[in-house]
Motif scaffolding. Structure first.
Motif, PDB file in Angstrom:
ATOM      1  N   LEU A 186       0.945  -1.239   0.121  1.00  0.00           N
ATOM      2  CA  LEU A 186      -0.056  -0.182  -0.124  1.00  0.00           C
ATOM      3  C   LEU A 186       0.787   1.255  -0.053  1.00  0.00           C
ATOM      4  N   ASP A 187       1.887   1.211   0.741  1.00  0.00           N
ATOM      5  CA  ASP A 187       2.679   2.509   0.918  1.00  0.00           C
ATOM      6  C   ASP A 187       3.333   3.014  -0.384  1.00  0.00           C
ATOM      7  N   GLU A 188       4.033   1.787  -1.258  1.00  0.00           N
ATOM      8  CA  GLU A 188       4.509   1.761  -2.449  1.00  0.00           C
ATOM      9  C   GLU A 188       3.925   2.070  -3.637  1.00  0.00           C
ATOM     10  N   LEU A 189       2.555   1.268  -3.521  1.00  0.00           N
ATOM     11  CA  LEU A 189       1.840   1.169  -4.922  1.00  0.00           C
ATOM     12  C   LEU A 189       0.575   1.729  -4.987  1.00  0.00           C
ATOM     13  N   ASP A 190      -0.171   1.993  -3.559  1.00  0.00           N
ATOM     14  CA  ASP A 190      -1.354   2.534  -3.203  1.00  0.00           C
ATOM     15  C   ASP A 190      -2.246   1.430  -3.742  1.00  0.00           C
ATOM     16  N   LEU A 191      -3.529   1.820  -3.953  1.00  0.00           N
ATOM     17  CA  LEU A 191      -4.549   0.845  -4.189  1.00  0.00           C
ATOM     18  C   LEU A 191      -4.638   0.379  -5.708  1.00  0.00           C
ATOM     19  N   PRO A 192      -4.784  -0.826  -6.141  1.00  0.00           N
ATOM     20  CA  PRO A 192      -5.055  -1.085  -7.589  1.00  0.00           C
ATOM     21  C   PRO A 192      -6.284  -0.358  -8.204  1.00  0.00           C
ATOM     22  N   LEU A 193      -6.235  -0.332  -9.650  1.00  0.00           N
ATOM     23  CA  LEU A 193      -7.441   0.192 -10.189  1.00  0.00           C
ATOM     24  C   LEU A 193      -8.644  -0.717 -10.292  1.00  0.00           C
ATOM     25  N   ALA A 194      -8.236  -2.068 -10.323  1.00  0.00           N
ATOM     26  CA  ALA A 194      -9.214  -3.075 -10.172  1.00  0.00           C
ATOM     27  C   ALA A 194      -8.783  -4.399 -10.094  1.00  0.00           C
ATOM     28  N   VAL A 195      -9.365  -5.166  -9.549  1.00  0.00           N
ATOM     29  CA  VAL A 195      -9.170  -6.687  -9.174  1.00  0.00           C
ATOM     30  C   VAL A 195     -10.159  -7.636  -9.554  1.00  0.00           C
ATOM     31  N   TRP A 196      -9.869  -8.715 -10.450  1.00  0.00           N
ATOM     32  CA  TRP A 196     -10.928  -9.434 -10.891  1.00  0.00           C
ATOM     33  C   TRP A 196     -10.475 -11.252 -10.877  1.00  0.00           C
ATOM     34  N   LYS A 245     -14.562 -14.064 -14.679  1.00  0.00           N
ATOM     35  CA  LYS A 245     -15.599 -14.603 -13.777  1.00  0.00           C
ATOM     36  C   LYS A 245     -16.193 -13.752 -12.956  1.00  0.00           C
ATOM     37  N   TRP A 246     -15.423 -12.790 -12.205  1.00  0.00           N
ATOM     38  CA  TRP A 246     -16.164 -11.971 -11.534  1.00  0.00           C
ATOM     39  C   TRP A 246     -14.938 -10.854 -11.109  1.00  0.00           C
ATOM     40  N   ASP A 247     -15.705  -9.458 -10.587  1.00  0.00           N
ATOM     41  CA  ASP A 247     -14.703  -8.521 -10.145  1.00  0.00           C
ATOM     42  C   ASP A 247     -14.739  -8.634  -8.629  1.00  0.00           C
ATOM     43  N   PHE A 248     -13.588  -8.094  -8.165  1.00  0.00           N
ATOM     44  CA  PHE A 248     -13.624  -8.094  -6.473  1.00  0.00           C
ATOM     45  C   PHE A 248     -13.757  -6.591  -6.248  1.00  0.00           C
ATOM     46  N   ASP A 249     -14.364  -6.220  -5.248  1.00  0.00           N
ATOM     47  CA  ASP A 249     -14.432  -4.912  -4.553  1.00  0.00           C
ATOM     48  C   ASP A 249     -13.258  -4.897  -3.537  1.00  0.00           C
ATOM     49  N   MET A 250     -12.537  -3.666  -3.213  1.00  0.00           N
ATOM     50  CA  MET A 250     -11.672  -3.800  -2.148  1.00  0.00           C
ATOM     51  C   MET A 250     -12.293  -2.846  -1.151  1.00  0.00           C
ATOM     52  N   VAL A 251     -12.326  -3.517   0.043  1.00  0.00           N
ATOM     53  CA  VAL A 251     -12.832  -3.039   1.021  1.00  0.00           C
ATOM     54  C   VAL A 251     -11.993  -2.778   2.349  1.00  0.00           C
ATOM     55  N   ASP A 252     -12.001  -1.785   2.943  1.00  0.00           N
ATOM     56  CA  ASP A 252     -11.153  -1.406   4.232  1.00  0.00           C
ATOM     57  C   ASP A 252     -12.041  -1.945   5.376  1.00  0.00           C
ATOM     58  N   ASP A 253     -11.404  -2.779   6.218  1.00  0.00           N
ATOM     59  CA  ASP A 253     -12.076  -3.115   7.228  1.00  0.00           C
ATOM     60  C   ASP A 253     -12.033  -2.205   8.716  1.00  0.00           C
ATOM     61  N   GLY A 254     -11.625  -1.086   8.295  1.00  0.00           N
ATOM     62  CA  GLY A 254     -11.593   0.024   9.334  1.00  0.00           C
ATOM     63  C   GLY A 254     -10.028   0.274  10.343  1.00  0.00           C
ATOM     64  N   SER A 255      -9.288  -0.973   9.877  1.00  0.00           N
ATOM     65  CA  SER A 255      -8.000  -1.014  10.429  1.00  0.00           C
ATOM     66  C   SER A 255      -6.897  -0.521   9.401  1.00  0.00           C
ATOM     67  N   GLY A 256      -7.267  -0.266   8.216  1.00  0.00           N
ATOM     68  CA  GLY A 256      -6.421  -0.072   7.201  1.00  0.00           C
ATOM     69  C   GLY A 256      -5.911  -1.257   6.344  1.00  0.00           C
ATOM     70  N   VAL A 257      -6.722  -2.306   6.797  1.00  0.00           N
ATOM     71  CA  VAL A 257      -6.401  -3.747   6.064  1.00  0.00           C
ATOM     72  C   VAL A 257      -7.582  -3.946   5.034  1.00  0.00           C
ATOM     73  N   TYR A 258      -7.122  -4.036   3.605  1.00  0.00           N
ATOM     74  CA  TYR A 258      -8.286  -4.184   2.631  1.00  0.00           C
ATOM     75  C   TYR A 258      -8.543  -5.773   2.623  1.00  0.00           C
ATOM     76  N   HIS A 259      -9.706  -6.008   2.216  1.00  0.00           N
ATOM     77  CA  HIS A 259     -10.357  -7.236   1.925  1.00  0.00           C
ATOM     78  C   HIS A 259     -10.790  -7.222   0.237  1.00  0.00           C
ATOM     79  N   LEU A 260     -10.691  -8.631  -0.260  1.00  0.00           N
ATOM     80  CA  LEU A 260     -11.373  -8.550  -1.367  1.00  0.00           C
ATOM     81  C   LEU A 260     -12.773  -9.343  -1.331  1.00  0.00           C
ATOM     82  N   ILE A 261     -13.903  -8.519  -1.624  1.00  0.00           N
ATOM     83  CA  ILE A 261     -15.344  -9.281  -1.783  1.00  0.00           C
ATOM     84  C   ILE A 261     -15.812  -9.201  -3.146  1.00  0.00           C
TER      85      ILE A 261
END
Length: 85
Positions: free
Chosen positions: A34-44, A53-69
């Protein structure tokens, strides 16, 4: 093993993309860079033929950790990947 059953997670940063075998590996890469690259434009998720097959949404869990939904995609959309990418 049938190639149409083998899938990969693509993380697209615009200038380049990375592929991973599992969403967990992709999440780990995104969060560790995250520090070097920031968030990606898209994940699938796509099969080895380039069918998305499907796209992923990147969701912050409130502690700065991102999860793929996973999020369903429009079945009419198809990604064509060439070996020159």
């Amino acid at each position: 093993m049938r190639r149409d059953l083998v899938v990969q997670v693509i993380v697209d940063y615009g200038d380049f993309w990375e592929n991973f075998a599992t969403p967990f590996e992709a999440e780990s890469f995104i969060n560790s860079n995250l520090d070097e690259l920031d968030l990606p434009l898209a994940v699938w998720l796509e099969d080895m033929k380039g069918n998305k097959k499907w796209d992923f949404d990147m969701v912050d869990d409130g502690s700065g950790v991102y999860h793929l939904i996973d999020r369903p995609i429009d079945v009419r959309q198809r990604l064509i990947r060439t070996t020159s990418n």
